[in-house]
Design a protein around this motif. Structure first.
Motif, short mmCIF file in Angstrom:
data_model
loop_
_atom_site.label_atom_id
_atom_site.label_comp_id
_atom_site.label_asym_id
_atom_site.label_seq_id
_atom_site.Cartn_x
_atom_site.Cartn_y
_atom_site.Cartn_z
N SER A 1 0.82 -1.21 0.00
CA SER A 1 0.00 0.00 0.00
C SER A 1 0.86 1.26 0.00
N SER A 2 2.03 1.23 0.63
CA SER A 2 2.89 2.41 0.55
C SER A 2 3.38 2.60 -0.88
N PHE A 3 3.66 1.49 -1.56
CA PHE A 3 4.05 1.60 -2.97
C PHE A 3 2.90 2.17 -3.79
N ASP A 4 1.70 1.64 -3.58
CA ASP A 4 0.54 2.11 -4.34
C ASP A 4 0.27 3.59 -4.10
N ASN A 5 0.46 4.05 -2.88
CA ASN A 5 0.10 5.42 -2.52
C ASN A 5 1.24 6.43 -2.59
N LYS A 6 2.47 5.97 -2.57
CA LYS A 6 3.61 6.89 -2.52
C LYS A 6 4.60 6.72 -3.65
N SER A 7 4.29 5.87 -4.63
CA SER A 7 5.28 5.60 -5.69
C SER A 7 5.61 6.83 -6.52
N ASN A 8 4.66 7.75 -6.69
CA ASN A 8 4.98 8.97 -7.46
C ASN A 8 6.07 9.78 -6.77
N ASP A 9 6.01 9.87 -5.44
CA ASP A 9 7.04 10.60 -4.69
C ASP A 9 8.42 9.94 -4.86
N VAL A 10 8.42 8.62 -4.78
CA VAL A 10 9.69 7.88 -4.91
C VAL A 10 10.22 7.99 -6.34
N HIS A 11 9.34 7.89 -7.32
CA HIS A 11 9.78 8.03 -8.72
C HIS A 11 10.38 9.42 -8.96
N LYS A 12 9.77 10.45 -8.40
CA LYS A 12 10.30 11.81 -8.55
C LYS A 12 11.71 11.90 -7.96
N LYS A 13 11.89 11.34 -6.78
CA LYS A 13 13.22 11.34 -6.15
C LYS A 13 14.21 10.58 -7.03
N GLY A 14 13.79 9.42 -7.57
CA GLY A 14 14.64 8.63 -8.46
C GLY A 14 15.04 9.40 -9.71
N GLU A 15 14.09 10.13 -10.29
CA GLU A 15 14.39 10.94 -11.47
C GLU A 15 15.42 12.02 -11.16
N ASP A 16 15.25 12.66 -10.01
CA ASP A 16 16.22 13.70 -9.60
C ASP A 16 17.61 13.09 -9.43
N LEU A 17 17.67 11.93 -8.79
CA LEU A 17 18.95 11.28 -8.54
C LEU A 17 19.59 10.76 -9.83
N ILE A 18 18.79 10.21 -10.73
CA ILE A 18 19.36 9.67 -11.98
C ILE A 18 19.96 10.79 -12.81
N GLY A 19 19.35 11.97 -12.73
CA GLY A 19 19.91 13.13 -13.42
C GLY A 19 21.31 13.44 -12.93
N LYS A 20 21.54 13.26 -11.64
CA LYS A 20 22.87 13.52 -11.07
C LYS A 20 23.88 12.45 -11.50
N VAL A 21 23.39 11.22 -11.69
CA VAL A 21 24.29 10.17 -12.19
C VAL A 21 24.70 10.49 -13.62
N VAL A 22 23.74 10.91 -14.43
CA VAL A 22 24.02 11.26 -15.82
C VAL A 22 24.99 12.44 -15.88
N GLU A 23 24.81 13.42 -15.00
CA GLU A 23 25.71 14.58 -14.95
C GLU A 23 27.11 14.21 -14.46
#
Length: 170
Positions: free
Chosen positions: A84-106
């Motif tokens: 249920s935390s995945f179902d309800n909070k996955s957008n927040d986690v995906h946003k954090k992942g996108e921010d972090l992946i950008g730093k890996v690419v940089e």
């Protein structure tokens, strides 16, 4: 003539290759021990416990609870906290992942650090969700009295503390 390549493509490819070499596992991991895994599974999926005479005696002696003779099963309801935390909070986690992946690419964040930060974010999200958002089904009056808390998934905090992550090689 000298060519000066400022695209950093080789570094980017190396970072992406390193990123593919790891994965992160999050939840109640086997290192938490069998009892914590069992408790997590009972809460995540629910459980039916057959009532025995020994159990009747235990509940009567320790809690003053006298089960009816026709009570054959005690049902622990599902109180999902991982799914249920995945179902309800996955957008927040995906946003954090996108921010972090950008730093890996940089090139400003290593692949290992990416997974460390993402794993910690996921574990914190599950923990916060279980403590602050899972309120139902409510505990029985007997359970509330025994643990002196009405929070369905928190007694002494051991289950929440067991939520962790680990970085694994692929």
């Amino acid at each position: 003539m000298t060519v000066d390549d400022k695209t950093k493509v080789p570094e980017l490819l190396a970072n992406l290759k390193e990123l593919e070499s790891y994965q992160v596992a999050v939840g109640i991991l086997s290192k938490s021990g069998g009892q914590m895994l069992m408790i997590a599974n009972v809460h995540e999926f629910g459980c039916s416990i057959p009532v025995t005479n020994k159990m009747r005696g235990f509940l009567a002696y320790n809690y003053g609870v006298h089960l009816k003779r026709d009570t054959k099963v005690i049902k622990i309801p599902e109180r999902s906290f991982v799914r249920s935390s995945f179902d309800n909070k996955s957008n927040d986690v995906h946003k954090k992942g996108e921010d972090l992946i950008g730093k890996v690419v940089e090139g400003t964040l290593s692949a290992r650090a990416f997974y460390e930060l993402l794993g910690q974010t996921c574990a914190d999200t599950i923990r916060e969700y279980m403590v602050n958002e899972v309120k139902s089904p409510a505990n029985s009056e007997m359970t509330i009295a025994a643990k002196e808390s009405s929070n369905p998934l928190v007694d002494k905090g051991q289950l929440a503390a067991a939520i962790t992550y680990e970085i694994r090689g692929r």
